[in-house]
Design a protein around this motif. Structure first.
Motif, PDB file in Angstrom:
ATOM      1  N   VAL B  93     124.731 -33.682  90.556  1.00 30.75           N
ATOM      2  CA  VAL B  93     124.873 -32.233  89.820  1.00 30.75           C
ATOM      3  C   VAL B  93     125.257 -31.341  91.089  1.00 30.75           C
ATOM      4  O   VAL B  93     124.206 -31.374  91.904  1.00 30.75           O
ATOM      5  CB  VAL B  93     123.973 -31.919  88.792  1.00 30.75           C
ATOM      6  CG1 VAL B  93     123.975 -30.501  88.389  1.00 30.75           C
ATOM      7  CG2 VAL B  93     123.496 -33.019  87.745  1.00 30.75           C
ATOM      8  N   ASP B  94     126.362 -30.552  90.801  1.00 29.45           N
ATOM      9  CA  ASP B  94     126.482 -29.501  91.856  1.00 29.45           C
ATOM     10  C   ASP B  94     126.164 -28.177  91.046  1.00 29.45           C
ATOM     11  O   ASP B  94     126.710 -27.758  89.895  1.00 29.45           O
ATOM     12  CB  ASP B  94     127.754 -29.480  92.433  1.00 29.45           C
ATOM     13  CG  ASP B  94     128.094 -30.403  93.449  1.00 29.45           C
ATOM     14  OD1 ASP B  94     127.149 -31.209  93.734  1.00 29.45           O
ATOM     15  OD2 ASP B  94     129.357 -30.627  93.869  1.00 29.45           O
ATOM     16  N   TYR B  95     125.484 -27.639  91.218  1.00 31.48           N
ATOM     17  CA  TYR B  95     124.729 -26.081  90.592  1.00 31.48           C
ATOM     18  C   TYR B  95     125.544 -25.188  91.406  1.00 31.48           C
ATOM     19  O   TYR B  95     125.542 -24.742  92.611  1.00 31.48           O
ATOM     20  CB  TYR B  95     123.095 -25.970  90.799  1.00 31.48           C
ATOM     21  CG  TYR B  95     122.392 -26.941  90.042  1.00 31.48           C
ATOM     22  CD1 TYR B  95     122.322 -26.618  88.801  1.00 31.48           C
ATOM     23  CD2 TYR B  95     121.959 -28.188  90.833  1.00 31.48           C
ATOM     24  CE1 TYR B  95     121.536 -27.668  87.947  1.00 31.48           C
ATOM     25  CE2 TYR B  95     121.292 -29.019  90.053  1.00 31.48           C
ATOM     26  CZ  TYR B  95     121.009 -28.903  88.624  1.00 31.48           C
ATOM     27  OH  TYR B  95     120.418 -29.935  87.998  1.00 31.48           O
ATOM     28  N   LEU B  96     126.702 -24.429  90.635  1.00 29.41           N
ATOM     29  CA  LEU B  96     127.376 -23.546  91.127  1.00 29.41           C
ATOM     30  C   LEU B  96     127.111 -22.046  90.881  1.00 29.41           C
ATOM     31  O   LEU B  96     127.247 -21.106  91.725  1.00 29.41           O
ATOM     32  CB  LEU B  96     128.888 -23.576  90.444  1.00 29.41           C
ATOM     33  CG  LEU B  96     129.369 -25.238  90.779  1.00 29.41           C
ATOM     34  CD1 LEU B  96     130.819 -25.270  89.920  1.00 29.41           C
ATOM     35  CD2 LEU B  96     129.385 -25.720  92.066  1.00 29.41           C
ATOM     36  N   ARG B  97     126.434 -21.890  89.805  1.00 28.17           N
ATOM     37  CA  ARG B  97     126.082 -20.632  89.393  1.00 28.17           C
ATOM     38  C   ARG B  97     124.735 -20.613  88.670  1.00 28.17           C
ATOM     39  O   ARG B  97     124.617 -21.693  88.231  1.00 28.17           O
ATOM     40  CB  ARG B  97     127.042 -19.846  88.481  1.00 28.17           C
ATOM     41  CG  ARG B  97     128.164 -19.508  89.235  1.00 28.17           C
ATOM     42  CD  ARG B  97     129.293 -18.993  88.334  1.00 28.17           C
ATOM     43  NE  ARG B  97     130.662 -18.648  89.111  1.00 28.17           N
ATOM     44  CZ  ARG B  97     131.601 -19.417  89.533  1.00 28.17           C
ATOM     45  NH1 ARG B  97     131.311 -20.661  89.128  1.00 28.17           N
ATOM     46  NH2 ARG B  97     132.612 -19.037  90.365  1.00 28.17           N
ATOM     47  N   ALA B 127     130.307 -18.333  79.288  1.00 30.02           N
ATOM     48  CA  ALA B 127     131.646 -17.248  78.508  1.00 30.02           C
ATOM     49  C   ALA B 127     132.837 -17.799  79.190  1.00 30.02           C
ATOM     50  O   ALA B 127     134.083 -17.661  78.607  1.00 30.02           O
ATOM     51  CB  ALA B 127     131.203 -16.161  78.937  1.00 30.02           C
ATOM     52  N   ASP B 128     133.026 -18.082  80.717  1.00 32.56           N
ATOM     53  CA  ASP B 128     134.172 -18.085  81.130  1.00 32.56           C
ATOM     54  C   ASP B 128     134.481 -19.712  81.666  1.00 32.56           C
ATOM     55  O   ASP B 128     133.738 -20.036  82.803  1.00 32.56           O
ATOM     56  CB  ASP B 128     134.367 -17.418  82.527  1.00 32.56           C
ATOM     57  CG  ASP B 128     135.551 -17.015  83.244  1.00 32.56           C
ATOM     58  OD1 ASP B 128     136.490 -18.252  82.861  1.00 32.56           O
ATOM     59  OD2 ASP B 128     135.805 -16.878  84.406  1.00 32.56           O
ATOM     60  N   ARG B 129     135.441 -20.407  80.990  1.00 32.28           N
ATOM     61  CA  ARG B 129     135.417 -21.586  81.374  1.00 32.28           C
ATOM     62  C   ARG B 129     136.046 -21.867  82.749  1.00 32.28           C
ATOM     63  O   ARG B 129     136.009 -23.017  83.597  1.00 32.28           O
ATOM     64  CB  ARG B 129     136.500 -22.455  80.421  1.00 32.28           C
ATOM     65  CG  ARG B 129     136.298 -24.136  80.594  1.00 32.28           C
ATOM     66  CD  ARG B 129     136.995 -24.745  79.493  1.00 32.28           C
ATOM     67  NE  ARG B 129     137.156 -26.206  79.598  1.00 32.28           N
ATOM     68  CZ  ARG B 129     137.411 -27.021  79.082  1.00 32.28           C
ATOM     69  NH1 ARG B 129     137.817 -26.621  77.625  1.00 32.28           N
ATOM     70  NH2 ARG B 129     137.227 -28.234  79.153  1.00 32.28           N
ATOM     71  N   GLY B 130     136.687 -20.961  83.169  1.00 29.27           N
ATOM     72  CA  GLY B 130     137.296 -20.981  84.576  1.00 29.27           C
ATOM     73  C   GLY B 130     136.275 -21.068  85.562  1.00 29.27           C
ATOM     74  O   GLY B 130     136.511 -21.006  86.912  1.00 29.27           O
ATOM     75  N   ALA B 131     135.044 -20.600  85.265  1.00 25.02           N
ATOM     76  CA  ALA B 131     133.885 -20.337  86.179  1.00 25.02           C
ATOM     77  C   ALA B 131     132.530 -21.170  85.819  1.00 25.02           C
ATOM     78  O   ALA B 131     131.795 -20.705  85.231  1.00 25.02           O
ATOM     79  CB  ALA B 131     133.315 -18.817  86.328  1.00 25.02           C
ATOM     80  N   PRO B 132     132.700 -22.511  85.999  1.00 26.06           N
ATOM     81  CA  PRO B 132     131.529 -23.214  85.562  1.00 26.06           C
ATOM     82  C   PRO B 132     130.316 -23.041  86.442  1.00 26.06           C
ATOM     83  O   PRO B 132     130.106 -22.511  87.401  1.00 26.06           O
ATOM     84  CB  PRO B 132     132.212 -24.985  86.077  1.00 26.06           C
ATOM     85  CG  PRO B 132     133.384 -24.591  87.047  1.00 26.06           C
ATOM     86  CD  PRO B 132     133.849 -23.105  86.815  1.00 26.06           C
ATOM     87  N   VAL B 133     129.169 -23.313  85.676  1.00 25.33           N
ATOM     88  CA  VAL B 133     127.953 -22.832  86.374  1.00 25.33           C
ATOM     89  C   VAL B 133     127.553 -24.221  86.982  1.00 25.33           C
ATOM     90  O   VAL B 133     126.689 -24.093  87.928  1.00 25.33           O
ATOM     91  CB  VAL B 133     126.935 -22.667  85.201  1.00 25.33           C
ATOM     92  CG1 VAL B 133     127.205 -21.290  84.690  1.00 25.33           C
ATOM     93  CG2 VAL B 133     126.819 -23.574  83.977  1.00 25.33           C
ATOM     94  N   ALA B 134     128.018 -25.422  86.599  1.00 26.95           N
ATOM     95  CA  ALA B 134     127.583 -26.569  87.281  1.00 26.95           C
ATOM     96  C   ALA B 134     128.683 -27.786  87.026  1.00 26.95           C
ATOM     97  O   ALA B 134     129.343 -27.783  85.885  1.00 26.95           O
ATOM     98  CB  ALA B 134     126.161 -27.252  86.652  1.00 26.95           C
ATOM     99  N   THR B 135     128.823 -28.404  87.918  1.00 28.40           N
ATOM    100  CA  THR B 135     129.756 -29.619  87.709  1.00 28.40           C
ATOM    101  C   THR B 135     129.139 -30.840  88.205  1.00 28.40           C
ATOM    102  O   THR B 135     127.955 -30.926  88.906  1.00 28.40           O
ATOM    103  CB  THR B 135     130.999 -29.627  88.599  1.00 28.40           C
ATOM    104  OG1 THR B 135     130.828 -29.507  89.965  1.00 28.40           O
ATOM    105  CG2 THR B 135     131.968 -28.425  88.171  1.00 28.40           C
ATOM    106  N   ALA B 136     129.632 -32.133  87.587  1.00 29.05           N
ATOM    107  CA  ALA B 136     128.631 -33.267  87.959  1.00 29.05           C
ATOM    108  C   ALA B 136     129.409 -34.489  88.060  1.00 29.05           C
ATOM    109  O   ALA B 136     130.960 -34.391  87.485  1.00 29.05           O
ATOM    110  CB  ALA B 136     127.642 -33.459  86.970  1.00 29.05           C
ATOM    111  N   HIS B 137     129.224 -35.664  88.667  1.00 32.14           N
ATOM    112  CA  HIS B 137     129.832 -36.901  88.329  1.00 32.14           C
ATOM    113  C   HIS B 137     128.894 -37.798  88.209  1.00 32.14           C
ATOM    114  O   HIS B 137     127.779 -37.771  88.720  1.00 32.14           O
ATOM    115  CB  HIS B 137     130.678 -37.148  89.418  1.00 32.14           C
ATOM    116  CG  HIS B 137     130.265 -37.380  90.790  1.00 32.14           C
ATOM    117  ND1 HIS B 137     129.711 -38.596  91.345  1.00 32.14           N
ATOM    118  CD2 HIS B 137     129.905 -36.558  92.038  1.00 32.14           C
ATOM    119  CE1 HIS B 137     129.424 -38.253  92.437  1.00 32.14           C
ATOM    120  NE2 HIS B 137     129.482 -37.338  92.869  1.00 32.14           N
TER     121      HIS B 137
END
Lengths: 157, 145
Positions: B93-97, B127-137
């Protein structure tokens, strides 16, 4: 040796800080409290946290095994706590990434223990590793590594 | 009825939420799932018990990890022709925001489906799909029995 008590037996400021941190971890963090997590050990070299078995955390109702997400929350929580425990002053931290290897399912009905250490700390980033096990440390069910950003805001003040 | 039987029944009746209600932990997190267009979107309804940092406040990182893993598993269960429970091998998991105290949505995209191993990318947003809070693989073992 109770007869030879000296100042080392009296909790010093750092110990008291660790005790406050342990309390804040399990009682001050709503999600940790909701999961029922308990801090068993918190020192500068590592943190041990127990996640008691709870039917509401089950991922597979046929087998009663815990959901991987509960293990994720345990490893995330104890890794973050290990960073706090290694800090000499309390600054906010933010998880950058967490990578988890799931070795095998947790056995139903038993606590899962998370044990984490902060093995390197730079000015900006802390590096952690952690394991989740049951019964004994040899019985590892998941392994993780994580990185945490240290806040600069409070460090300057 | 086993989980797999009930899963097969849920798929036959297009009962997305029925799939989720089978899993106690998903209920604990407050997960719901619905098709939006041709995407299966998993939503974690906000609840106070999801908070990790009460002073910000922000969601617990573990809840975002669990949401992302669940979104991937639901995607695999939903798309697969035969019902097999995927086993998570690794999750990164990458925590972005920091996650605000609001509903969080997630979806998984299968990047490779092999005979035994499936790779999935996931993202979670508010709220904003273009600004994800986290991504993962994640990598799953998907063995057909």
């Amino acid at each position: 040796m109770p007869d030879e008590r000296d100042e080392r037996d009296v909790p010093d400021e750092r110990d008291q800080l660790k005790m406050r941190m342990a309390y804040a971890f399990s009682q001050g963090v709503p999600h940790n409290q909701a999961l029922g997590m308990r801090v068993l050990e918190m020192t500068a070299t590592g943190v041990v946290i127990e996640l008691p078995y709870d039917p509401k955390l089950v991922g597979n109702p046929d087998t009663g095994t815990l959901h991987g997400g509960a293990i994720t929350a345990l490893l995330d929580g104890c890794s973050g706590a290990a960073v706090f425990a290694a800090l000499t002053e309390l600054v906010p931290i933010a998880t950058l990434d967490l990578r988890i290897d799931y070795l095998k399912p947790a056995e139903p009905g038993k606590s899962v223990i998370g044990k984490a250490s902060c093995y390197n700390m730079t000015r900006n980033v802390a590096f952690t590793r952690a394991v989740a096990y049951q019964d004994t440390e040899a019985n590892v069910i998941a392994h993780s590594v994580g990185t945490f950003m240290l806040s600069t805001k409070l460090r300057k003040s | 009825m086993t989980l797999i039987d009930r899963l097969t029944a849920a798929k036959a009746s297009h009962d997305y939420q029925g799939l989720i209600d089978l899993v106690p932990y998903a209920t604990f997190l407050g997960l719901t799932a619905a098709m939006q267009g041709d995407e299966l979107i998993t939503t974690m309804r906000y609840g106070d018990h999801l908070i990790g940092n009460a002073s910000l406040p922000a969601l617990h990182g573990g809840t975002l990890g669990a949401l992302l893993e669940s979104a991937a598993i639901f995607e695999l269960l939903w798309r697969a022709e035969t019902a097999v429970l995927p086993k998570t091998i690794t999750l990164t998991v990458d925590y972005l925001r920091s996650g605000a105290p609001v509903d969080t949505h997630a979806r998984g995209i299968v990047t490779r489906q092999g005979r035994r191993i499936t790779n999935v990318r996931m993202e979670a947003w508010q709220a904003d799909r273009g600004a994800p809070v986290a991504t993962a693989h994640a990598i799953f073992l998907v063995m057909r029995s």
